[in-house]
Scaffold this motif. Structure first.
Motif, PDB file in Angstrom:
ATOM      1  N   GLU A   1       0.831  -1.193   0.000  1.00  0.00           N
ATOM      2  CA  GLU A   1       0.000   0.000   0.000  1.00  0.00           C
ATOM      3  C   GLU A   1       0.874   1.255   0.000  1.00  0.00           C
ATOM      4  O   GLU A   1       2.017   1.228   0.480  1.00  0.00           O
ATOM      5  CB  GLU A   1      -0.916   0.008   1.220  1.00  0.00           C
ATOM      6  CG  GLU A   1      -1.929  -1.121   1.242  1.00  0.00           C
ATOM      7  CD  GLU A   1      -2.918  -1.008   0.091  1.00  0.00           C
ATOM      8  OE1 GLU A   1      -3.239   0.143  -0.306  1.00  0.00           O
ATOM      9  OE2 GLU A   1      -3.364  -2.047  -0.419  1.00  0.00           O
ATOM     10  N   PRO A   2       0.358   2.384  -0.561  1.00  0.00           N
ATOM     11  CA  PRO A   2       1.177   3.610  -0.645  1.00  0.00           C
ATOM     12  C   PRO A   2       1.752   4.055   0.703  1.00  0.00           C
ATOM     13  O   PRO A   2       2.927   4.421   0.781  1.00  0.00           O
ATOM     14  CB  PRO A   2       0.204   4.640  -1.217  1.00  0.00           C
ATOM     15  CG  PRO A   2      -0.782   3.831  -1.993  1.00  0.00           C
ATOM     16  CD  PRO A   2      -0.935   2.545  -1.241  1.00  0.00           C
ATOM     17  N   GLN A   3       0.954   4.022   1.771  1.00  0.00           N
ATOM     18  CA  GLN A   3       1.456   4.464   3.063  1.00  0.00           C
ATOM     19  C   GLN A   3       2.540   3.530   3.583  1.00  0.00           C
ATOM     20  O   GLN A   3       3.569   3.972   4.119  1.00  0.00           O
ATOM     21  CB  GLN A   3       0.302   4.549   4.074  1.00  0.00           C
ATOM     22  CG  GLN A   3       0.712   5.085   5.436  1.00  0.00           C
ATOM     23  CD  GLN A   3       1.243   6.523   5.370  1.00  0.00           C
ATOM     24  OE1 GLN A   3       0.879   7.280   4.467  1.00  0.00           O
ATOM     25  NE2 GLN A   3       2.106   6.879   6.312  1.00  0.00           N
ATOM     26  N   LEU A   4       2.328   2.238   3.397  1.00  0.00           N
ATOM     27  CA  LEU A   4       3.340   1.278   3.825  1.00  0.00           C
ATOM     28  C   LEU A   4       4.598   1.393   2.969  1.00  0.00           C
ATOM     29  O   LEU A   4       5.718   1.240   3.470  1.00  0.00           O
ATOM     30  CB  LEU A   4       2.771  -0.141   3.764  1.00  0.00           C
ATOM     31  CG  LEU A   4       3.691  -1.265   4.262  1.00  0.00           C
ATOM     32  CD1 LEU A   4       4.081  -1.029   5.713  1.00  0.00           C
ATOM     33  CD2 LEU A   4       3.005  -2.620   4.104  1.00  0.00           C
ATOM     34  N   ARG A   5       4.408   1.691   1.675  1.00  0.00           N
ATOM     35  CA  ARG A   5       5.563   1.877   0.801  1.00  0.00           C
ATOM     36  C   ARG A   5       6.389   3.074   1.247  1.00  0.00           C
ATOM     37  O   ARG A   5       7.630   3.050   1.203  1.00  0.00           O
ATOM     38  CB  ARG A   5       5.098   2.061  -0.642  1.00  0.00           C
ATOM     39  CG  ARG A   5       6.252   2.224  -1.640  1.00  0.00           C
ATOM     40  CD  ARG A   5       5.759   2.554  -3.035  1.00  0.00           C
ATOM     41  NE  ARG A   5       5.035   1.445  -3.639  1.00  0.00           N
ATOM     42  CZ  ARG A   5       3.722   1.441  -3.875  1.00  0.00           C
ATOM     43  NH1 ARG A   5       2.986   2.507  -3.536  1.00  0.00           N
ATOM     44  NH2 ARG A   5       3.140   0.415  -4.436  1.00  0.00           N
ATOM     45  N   ARG A   6       5.716   4.118   1.680  1.00  0.00           N
ATOM     46  CA  ARG A   6       6.421   5.310   2.165  1.00  0.00           C
ATOM     47  C   ARG A   6       7.277   4.969   3.378  1.00  0.00           C
ATOM     48  O   ARG A   6       8.449   5.371   3.460  1.00  0.00           O
ATOM     49  CB  ARG A   6       5.400   6.390   2.506  1.00  0.00           C
ATOM     50  CG  ARG A   6       5.968   7.657   3.125  1.00  0.00           C
ATOM     51  CD  ARG A   6       4.837   8.658   3.358  1.00  0.00           C
ATOM     52  NE  ARG A   6       5.312   9.885   3.983  1.00  0.00           N
ATOM     53  CZ  ARG A   6       5.432  10.035   5.304  1.00  0.00           C
ATOM     54  NH1 ARG A   6       5.122   9.040   6.120  1.00  0.00           N
ATOM     55  NH2 ARG A   6       5.852  11.181   5.798  1.00  0.00           N
ATOM     56  N   GLN A   7       6.715   4.241   4.329  1.00  0.00           N
ATOM     57  CA  GLN A   7       7.466   3.879   5.520  1.00  0.00           C
ATOM     58  C   GLN A   7       8.621   2.936   5.197  1.00  0.00           C
ATOM     59  O   GLN A   7       9.710   3.052   5.763  1.00  0.00           O
ATOM     60  CB  GLN A   7       6.523   3.233   6.546  1.00  0.00           C
ATOM     61  CG  GLN A   7       5.483   4.181   7.120  1.00  0.00           C
ATOM     62  CD  GLN A   7       6.112   5.377   7.823  1.00  0.00           C
ATOM     63  OE1 GLN A   7       7.142   5.252   8.493  1.00  0.00           O
ATOM     64  NE2 GLN A   7       5.497   6.548   7.669  1.00  0.00           N
TER      65      GLN A   7
END
Length: 648
Positions: free
Chosen positions: A342-348
């Motif tokens: 997911e985008p948020q998990l990818r960011r982290q």
């Protein structure tokens, strides 16, 4: 028969003002032949798409579309809102325009050509005059931009000599020599923009310039070197280097790099940009592109190979390499595992991969991380910086963060974080700086003194103003520049005009007050100022305008650096430019109704205060090195201000 009453319409009108701006003139190549071949409706659709393309592209660089003239468009940079880098924005917008127009999805192949010129002009609402233009402009700058556009080839960009000088080494130029231009008496120097260079900012450009020796920063350099020694031993350090524009933050950074050039270490340099405050991880991407050695003509395969070679030095795992390739917009050709999160998990995951990369480099050699202009960073990069600050505690890592006083670093108060505020240089230091610029040339003593007084200890201002005076046509022209008489020498150098005007535009309603104060002089009674601005009940304590008014100079009629702390004396009702920065307070003298400048050692550069209490009398310091001896440039740990009267 009575004529019908005219109903006025509300619109955003601006007064006519004299200011420096960069004018971009874009023209659609072959539009006349195109209109002859196409049906009028089809041609109208192409023109509409072409204009929409220009408007959208220019908006990305904060340009202002003044008007469309058939197949031509006039764009302003520096009006109605000035930026420090208007010339750079205009050149970048020009390169983007010719590419965007060529990529328009039309049946006919389209191409544009652009001319750019920078100069002083009258601009504003001229609809009530004979010109009848809401955003009209008068001067030779728009004429020059239009003439230069006519010299460009399809898809080409030609700029004036002044634009090239201000834009600097961020672009590649081809010298076209001096060309004869209709309407101009003398031939005009013209340059064709060939593309962008690896230089991403003015701070980055300092590395490739001939710099003057570092003056007046011995104590600051000693502190940085001590922090570096501690970092090399495994006790990571963070230095927060604060100072107003032009005070020498980047110059001190370059001097540190020169000092450490012979030591084995790894340097990571991140440049934030005012044009990319909303671009996620922009400084991080720029550093990785430079470290990998990407070239403009590299294929995707070549770029991926270079990235692999860079990451192999730190033994980066394939999962992290896949995230870095995605961050750099490189296609995954199968050498990396797919990234399906997911985008948020990818960011982290990306932030964690960057942390691991820095940690791996610190195990190889001591690492020097420099975050330039953190006040322009994006939120994601700021989060990465915070993680790096936490990482520095137990690693061989020195983090140097530079920023302006309006930025509040979120890492203050930690044991391994040191705050370092650069104060303005003493007059004797400015004198040595002028000596370095002048060299073997002659400059009268009275002009040198004028430069020292007008630049108020800002090294960049002193250097640029000295260069402008030396470029004047003889000593008489230089003296007339300071006397305010017409002269080929510019009183305020073109390289500083955009920076000063951008500060002036940010004042809002206080801009008019500041301009009136600048016309009066450096020292004036409150009653006179209030009468001139027709606001008898105007008080600096309620509007905050005094803090801005004190930043203007009579001779240059331009804004100076803002003060971050001051005091308003209600008993004396007299205002004077403080001539300092950071924690500068306006204090009244007991023997005079004038207000003298003194610096409060307890004031914090992260806040400003206005108080109605009677100020404490302080003995003035007249010695050249008084600031240094009195602890104004002393190093202190950062702490949040305790006084909550007014926090910025």
């Amino acid at each position: 028969m009575d004529s019908p009453a005219v109903v006025p319409t509300a619109r955003d009108s601006r007064p006519i003002e004299r200011r420096q701006l960069t004018v971009l003139f874009c023209d659609l190549v072959g539009s006349t032949a195109l209109s002859a071949r196409l049906d009028p409706e089809d041609f109208s659709a192409i023109i509409a798409g072409y204009r929409r393309c220009i408007t959208e592209t220019v908006a990305c660089f904060d340009g202002f579309v003044a008007r469309h003239l058939g197949d031509g468009t006039v764009v302003y940079f520096g009006y109605p809102q000035a930026h420090e880098d208007d010339a750079e924005r205009a050149v970048q917008a020009s390169l983007a325009l010719v590419q965007a127009v060529a990529a328009l999805p039309t049946k006919e192949s389209l191409s544009a050509r652009v001319g750019v010129a920078t100069g002083v002009a009258l601009v504003g609402d001229m609809s009530d005059s004979a010109i009848s233009e809401e955003h009209g402009i008068l001067g030779d700058t728009p004429n020059l931009a239009a003439r230069l556009q006519s010299l460009a080839q399809p898809g080409g960009v030609i700029i004036s000599d002044r634009t090239k000088t201000i834009a600097g080494p961020q672009f590649e130029y081809l010298d076209l020599g001096k060309v004869e231009i209709k309407g101009f008496v003398e031939p005009v120097a013209a340059w064709r923009v060939a593309g962008k260079t690896a230089v991403t900012s003015r701070s980055h450009a300092l590395q490739s310039c001939d710099l003057l020796p570092l003056i007046g920063r011995d104590e600051e350099m000693e502190l940085l070197l001590r922090r570096w020694e501690r970092a090399k031993s495994g006790e990571g350090q963070v230095v927060l280097l604060s100072g107003e524009a032009g005070i020498g933050k980047s110059r001190l950074t370059v001097a540190l790099l020169e000092q450490l050039a012979r030591e084995p270490h790894i340097r990571l340099r991140y440049f934030c940009s005012p044009q990319h405050t909303d671009s996620t991880l922009y400084p991080v991407i720029g550093e990785m592109l430079r470290a990998a050695g990407f070239a403009h003509d590299d294929s995707q395969q070549a770029k991926t190979d270079k990235l692999d070679a860079l990451l192999a030095q730190s033994s980066t795992p394939p999962q992290d390499a896949a995230l870095f390739a995605e961050m750099l917009s490189l296609p995954n050709d199968g050498r990396y595992p797919p990234v399906e999160v997911e985008p948020q998990l990818r960011r982290q995951k990306t932030l964690k991969a960057l942390d691991s990369h820095i940690e791996a480099l610190a195990r190889i050699n001591p690492v020097l991380m420099i975050f330039e202009d953190a006040h322009w960073t994006d939120p994601t990069s700021l989060e990465l910086f915070a993680r790096a600050v936490d990482l520095a505690v137990s690693h061989r890592l020195l983090i140097l963060v530079t920023f302006r006083p309006e930025f509040s670093p979120p890492w203050i108060g930690r044991p391994h974080v040191t705050g370092l505020t650069l104060s303005r240089l003493a007059p004797c230091d400015i004198h040595f700086l002028i000596e370095g610029v002048v060299g073997n040339r002659s400059l009268p003593a009275d002009i040198r003194q004028n430069i020292i007084e007008r630049t108020d200890g800002i090294p960049l201002f002193a250097e640029e103003m000295t260069k402008a005076v030396l470029d004047a046509e003889g000593e008489s022209d230089a003296q007339r520049a300071f006397a305010g008489a017409p002269t080929p020498a510019v009183a305020v150098p073109a390289s500083l005009q955009a920076s000063l005007m951008s500060r002036l535009d940010r004042l809002g309603p206080a801009k008019d007050v500041a301009q009136v104060g600048a016309a009066i002089g450096r020292e004036f009674p409150h009653m006179l100022l209030a009468a001139l601005v027709r606001k008898q009940n105007w008080t600096p304590t309620s509007t905050g305008s005094l803090r801005r008014v004190c930043c203007f100079d009579k001779a240059s009629r331009q804004m100076r650096a803002t003060c971050s702390s001051m005091r308003w004396c209600r008993t004396q009702r007299t205002v004077r430019c403080c001539g300092s920065q950071g924690a500068c307070c306006m204090r009244a003298s007991p023997k005079s109704s004038k207000v003298s400048s003194q610096k409060s050692p307890r004031a914090s550069p992260s806040c400003w205060r206005v108080t109605t209490q009677r100020p404490t009398w302080l003995r003035s310091q007249r010695a050249c090195g008084a600031r240094r001896d009195s602890g104004h440039r002393s190093v202190r740990r950062w702490s949040k201000p305790q006084n909550n009267l007014a926090k910025r």
